[in-house]
Design a protein around this motif. Sequence first.
Motif, mmCIF file in Angstrom:
data_model
loop_
_atom_site.group_PDB
_atom_site.id
_atom_site.type_symbol
_atom_site.label_atom_id
_atom_site.label_comp_id
_atom_site.label_asym_id
_atom_site.label_seq_id
_atom_site.Cartn_x
_atom_site.Cartn_y
_atom_site.Cartn_z
ATOM 1 N N ALA A 1 78.052 84.629 44.637
ATOM 2 C CA ALA A 1 79.364 83.824 44.263
ATOM 3 C C ALA A 1 79.262 82.521 44.818
ATOM 4 N N SER A 2 79.099 82.450 46.169
ATOM 5 C CA SER A 2 78.896 81.182 46.916
ATOM 6 C C SER A 2 78.085 80.210 46.608
ATOM 7 N N SER A 3 76.699 80.655 46.042
ATOM 8 C CA SER A 3 75.760 79.888 45.708
ATOM 9 C C SER A 3 75.965 79.488 44.401
ATOM 10 N N VAL A 4 76.698 80.032 43.513
ATOM 11 C CA VAL A 4 77.121 79.661 42.232
ATOM 12 C C VAL A 4 78.174 78.424 42.338
ATOM 13 N N VAL A 5 79.051 78.708 43.179
ATOM 14 C CA VAL A 5 80.103 77.414 43.425
ATOM 15 C C VAL A 5 79.403 76.229 44.069
ATOM 16 N N GLU A 6 78.575 76.432 44.949
ATOM 17 C CA GLU A 6 77.861 75.489 45.491
ATOM 18 C C GLU A 6 77.021 74.532 44.453
ATOM 19 N N GLU A 7 76.265 75.348 43.684
ATOM 20 C CA GLU A 7 75.575 74.636 42.678
ATOM 21 C C GLU A 7 76.473 73.911 41.526
ATOM 22 N N LYS A 8 77.787 74.448 41.518
ATOM 23 C CA LYS A 8 78.686 73.630 40.580
ATOM 24 C C LYS A 8 79.261 72.300 41.289
ATOM 25 N N GLN A 9 79.529 72.440 42.652
ATOM 26 C CA GLN A 9 80.101 71.418 43.503
ATOM 27 C C GLN A 9 78.914 70.250 43.704
ATOM 28 N N THR A 10 77.838 70.608 43.783
ATOM 29 C CA THR A 10 76.727 69.610 43.929
ATOM 30 C C THR A 10 76.050 69.073 42.605
ATOM 31 N N ARG A 11 76.754 69.578 41.500
ATOM 32 C CA ARG A 11 76.110 69.279 40.232
ATOM 33 C C ARG A 11 74.761 69.638 40.015
ATOM 34 N N VAL A 12 74.151 70.583 40.967
ATOM 35 C CA VAL A 12 72.594 70.852 40.794
ATOM 36 C C VAL A 12 72.633 71.788 39.570
ATOM 37 N N VAL A 13 73.903 72.491 39.013
ATOM 38 C CA VAL A 13 73.812 73.308 38.064
ATOM 39 C C VAL A 13 73.436 72.649 36.504
ATOM 40 N N LEU B 1 79.960 75.020 33.473
ATOM 41 C CA LEU B 1 80.033 73.669 33.588
ATOM 42 C C LEU B 1 81.218 73.160 33.190
ATOM 43 N N ARG B 2 82.443 73.974 33.495
ATOM 44 C CA ARG B 2 83.702 73.557 33.560
ATOM 45 C C ARG B 2 84.248 73.378 35.106
ATOM 46 N N MET B 3 84.471 71.945 35.588
ATOM 47 C CA MET B 3 84.892 71.600 36.695
ATOM 48 C C MET B 3 86.379 71.579 36.837
ATOM 49 N N GLY B 4 86.855 71.481 38.163
ATOM 50 C CA GLY B 4 88.352 71.269 38.227
ATOM 51 C C GLY B 4 89.187 72.710 38.606
ATOM 52 N N ILE C 1 71.493 70.089 36.156
ATOM 53 C CA ILE C 1 70.394 69.883 36.045
ATOM 54 C C ILE C 1 69.334 71.009 35.590
ATOM 55 N N LEU C 2 69.754 72.319 36.405
ATOM 56 C CA LEU C 2 69.220 73.583 36.190
ATOM 57 C C LEU C 2 69.596 73.883 34.601
ATOM 58 N N ILE C 3 70.511 73.702 33.923
ATOM 59 C CA ILE C 3 70.849 74.022 32.750
ATOM 60 C C ILE C 3 70.303 73.366 31.771
ATOM 61 N N SER C 4 70.066 72.040 32.015
ATOM 62 C CA SER C 4 69.302 71.276 31.163
ATOM 63 C C SER C 4 68.000 71.681 30.783
ATOM 64 N N ALA C 5 67.418 72.436 31.837
ATOM 65 C CA ALA C 5 65.920 72.991 31.934
ATOM 66 C C ALA C 5 65.891 74.353 31.175
ATOM 67 N N ILE C 6 66.962 75.166 31.578
ATOM 68 C CA ILE C 6 66.662 76.583 31.209
ATOM 69 C C ILE C 6 68.040 77.303 30.806
ATOM 70 N N ARG C 7 68.287 78.246 29.980
ATOM 71 C CA ARG C 7 69.540 78.652 29.570
ATOM 72 C C ARG C 7 70.258 79.307 30.877
#
Length: 366
Positions: A171-183, A352-355, A185-191
């Motif tokens: 759960a923490s890694s998912v939130v971290e990827e959302k906060q840093t916007r890394v997700v 991809l929903r922030m806030g 980039i990842l979603i643009s390459a894979i589902r």
Amino acid sequence: MSTVRPAAPREAAAVWLVAEREIGSKLRSKAFVISTVILFLGALAGLVIGGLAAQNQSDTPIAVTADAVPLLPTTDGLKVTEVPDRAAAEKLVSDGEVDAAIVGDPAADPFGFTIVAESSAPTSLMLRFAEVPQVEILEPAQTDEAVRYFVAIGFGIVFLLAASLFGSTIASSVVEEKQTRVVEILISAIRARTLLAGKVLGNTVLAVAQILVLAAIAIVGLTVIGQTQLLGLLGAPILWFAVFFLFGFVLLAALFAAAGAMVSRQEDIGSTTFPITILVMAPYFLVIFFNDNPVVLTIMSYVPFSAPVGMPMRLFLGEAQWWEPLISLAILIATCVAAILVGATIYRNSLLRMGARVKLSEALRG
């Protein structure tokens, strides 16, 4: 001059790439490595302390009939109470004044005596004989309370620590990827479902590896301290625990990832993961307080979230029929598939929903 965009990796390859990323990040984490080492050392220390306590225990109180006294090979480590006949010996056993009684029995070849115990013969007494003498149980079937409690704690705490530790980190890694916007980039390459599958796979590999190492420590430790009888009773339950844990962890990992995707800040994780944490903690407390209650253990063995603890415990106690773990495992696998489908939907619609925190109804509708 036009540039050719590299092809996206195949689904299976992409899942494994994400899994490798998860495994690598965990193995590089000092907190994860230290906690794992402490867990292994704690398990080893528990076995060593238990073995030393068994070796240093006080003399075993036994009753011996007059005709059996000359037949004993040694009385070292035994507190012997001599009685006139078998009836007097059985009375001391039933009253709890001695742990067992040795009574003369000419038919019990080659010893000439029989050991009488209430529910189980003391291990410290049995280990004194090169061959196992005949044993008669006055009130059969009940497992030793201390052993039952120890095994219940073992299954419960291993499931609790592994599921809560890896679940919270997912759960923490998912939130971290959302906060840093890394997700993004990842979603643009894979589902999104590929990303979720990779996360679940990577953490499952690490969690199951921990369980296998703990099982190896238990097997080696029990062998070294001479508890081969207990090891024989635990062999099949440990294997079933590993199988149930595999599917149970996948179920919980998918839910933890989905819960993490519903928030955008680390401080908000607790609000979405709390119900899942309760599901993880419940089997531990239930098996500790109700390990001697067959009704509660039976219910636990068929409820998907507690089956990884309840069913192995019932197998150890000999209370489950051969077909019961198969039925329970089928229920767990069906629930696991349903949880993955629901978790994937929530994960995909929330990632991809922030806030503000995403409401569960909105995450399910999309």
